[in-house]
Design a protein around this motif. Sequence first.
Motif, short mmCIF file in Angstrom:
data_model
loop_
_atom_site.label_atom_id
_atom_site.label_comp_id
_atom_site.label_asym_id
_atom_site.label_seq_id
_atom_site.Cartn_x
_atom_site.Cartn_y
_atom_site.Cartn_z
N ARG A 33 0.84 -1.20 0.00
CA ARG A 33 0.00 0.00 0.00
C ARG A 33 0.87 1.25 0.00
O ARG A 33 0.62 2.21 -0.73
CB ARG A 33 -0.92 -0.01 1.22
N GLU B 167 -4.01 0.18 -11.47
CA GLU B 167 -3.47 1.52 -11.74
C GLU B 167 -2.40 1.49 -12.83
O GLU B 167 -2.31 2.41 -13.63
CB GLU B 167 -2.94 2.14 -10.44
N ILE C 274 -4.86 -3.35 -6.82
CA ILE C 274 -4.77 -1.90 -7.02
C ILE C 274 -3.51 -1.56 -7.82
O ILE C 274 -3.54 -0.74 -8.73
CB ILE C 274 -4.84 -1.17 -5.67
N GLU D 290 -4.12 -5.15 -2.48
CA GLU D 290 -3.11 -4.15 -2.87
C GLU D 290 -2.49 -4.50 -4.22
O GLU D 290 -2.20 -3.62 -5.03
CB GLU D 290 -2.01 -4.02 -1.80
N ASN E 34 2.11 1.61 -3.43
CA ASN E 34 1.02 2.05 -4.31
C ASN E 34 0.75 3.54 -4.16
O ASN E 34 0.39 4.22 -5.11
CB ASN E 34 -0.27 1.29 -3.99
N GLU E 35 0.89 4.01 -2.93
CA GLU E 35 0.53 5.41 -2.70
C GLU E 35 1.68 6.38 -2.95
O GLU E 35 1.51 7.58 -2.82
CB GLU E 35 -0.02 5.57 -1.27
N PHE F 123 -1.97 -3.41 -10.06
CA PHE F 123 -2.16 -3.77 -11.47
C PHE F 123 -3.17 -2.85 -12.14
O PHE F 123 -2.96 -2.38 -13.26
CB PHE F 123 -2.63 -5.23 -11.59
#
Lengths: 298, 197
Positions: free
Chosen positions: B72, B140, B136, B133, B75-76, B138
């Motif tokens: 995460r 994005e 998310i 996660e 990702n962020e 993939f």
Amino acid sequence: MPSNPAKLRVIWLQGITCNGNTHSFLNDPSLGTLLDSVEFLHHPLLPCTFTLQQLVKKLPKSDILIFEGAYSASFERAGMAMESLLMTLALKTKHIISMGSCASFGGIFKENDPEHISGIVFDKENDSGPLRDMRKKVITLSGCPAHPKWLSFTIDMIRFDKPIAVDEYRRPKELYAYLVHNGCLRNEYFEWKVDSEHFGTKEGCLFYAQGCQGPFTHGSCNKILWNEVSSKTRSGTPCVGCTEPTFPKRELFTTKTYMSIPSEMPIGIPKRSYLALAGAAKSFHIKRLEERLIDDHT
Amino acid sequence: MARPTKEERKVSIMTKALELFSKEGFYQTTMPSIAEKIGMSVGNLYNYFTSKEMLAKDLILYIANILGDEIRKINESPISTQEKIEAIVHMYFRIAKDRPETIEYFLRVYLSNREVFQNCCEGMICVSAFVTEMMIFFEEGVRCGELRDQDFFSAFGLFMGYLGGMVFINGENILPKPLESYEHTIAENIYYALKSR
Ligand code: SF4
Ligand code: SF4
């Protein structure tokens, strides 16, 4: 007993239209009663006081102006360009109802000439239509077509002088605060991620395989049923999102995905929460939901 | 000093149990052997976990949460998908090195003894924090055009199978060089396999 209000004088004016809303209106089972309370100064199909020619000549005052169809400044009715015809009638009326998605946002007809065609207050999501400054007296009834009961509801509210709470596009909240997803008989299939691959099945949700827009579309189609019996999603065809300014979308019967993950989340649901729940739901196999409801072979 | 809370006690039991499970395997490890390792009575151990299966399930949830939190964060962060792949590979190998028991448990206990987890961890439920996660990541990656659109599991299998496989053969002492020295080429391979054409 409160005395019955006087008959409302109503003008039904058409822009660029397929007549869909006119026909939808004729399906209202309470049409008879409704006609007792309104007088059509002009209507394209029903008996009325003025023909189109007379209407354009007299440009009378009215209580409600219902506008159906998309707007284009140069489009003419009985020789008068919409630019002045709509504006004049709009100035001389107390309430305006934008009937259907073309009148509301441009709709299907806008696709033909996106630059010049729009709704009367909104052009897709933008409030740049010709009646934007009069928006306070406009009620939007988007839909392709709008449900006849949405119109009779609005006329009744006006007739009894009741306030109508509206959303950002001036759609009555009473009718459009819901999502089409609310009340769909397939909600349990949506929850457990059991999809239907075909039109017209009794079982399965239409979200993943058939592009159902129910979770993104404001409308009461699954609350105020069509023809009083059903709705698209109940009968097994996906909602195409016809009440939204984004209508019509392309590839109506497919759900856009990125790596198998829907590109749009149900309104207001964060992606992380949706994916966690959907992933969990998919892990279970619920026999009852995977079976036919009525097995023809037993 | 304040007495540790029940939650803190649980985590410390899990940490020890994790070592045992990943070293000895699921069936060799027993509640008495775990209790002995912690220095607590078996009866007391049952106050924290009602069965070995429940303990095993809590462990996989715990590990999935650790991995999920790490991904995460990646990702962020405002980096490209290619950089995210590097970061995920790096994170995974770092955990495999610093806390080898977590990845070992994942590979040798969770994935190898599915029958144990069948009743309490259907499908992806217990690893949901981690898989979500990855979804998310993939989604994005495809949305921004860096990755090719394809079935989620084909891509997920390529990415995670590759990393899991490398950690596994590293655990078998087959790799001639330290695991981290492969990081860059592995990340590059994953990126080239998944990127849009
Ligand atoms: S068919 Fe459409 S409206 Fe019905 S539950 Fe599925 S997504 Fe919702
Ligand atoms: S179900 Fe969807 S497409 Fe059908 S009328 Fe309602 S809003 Fe429009």
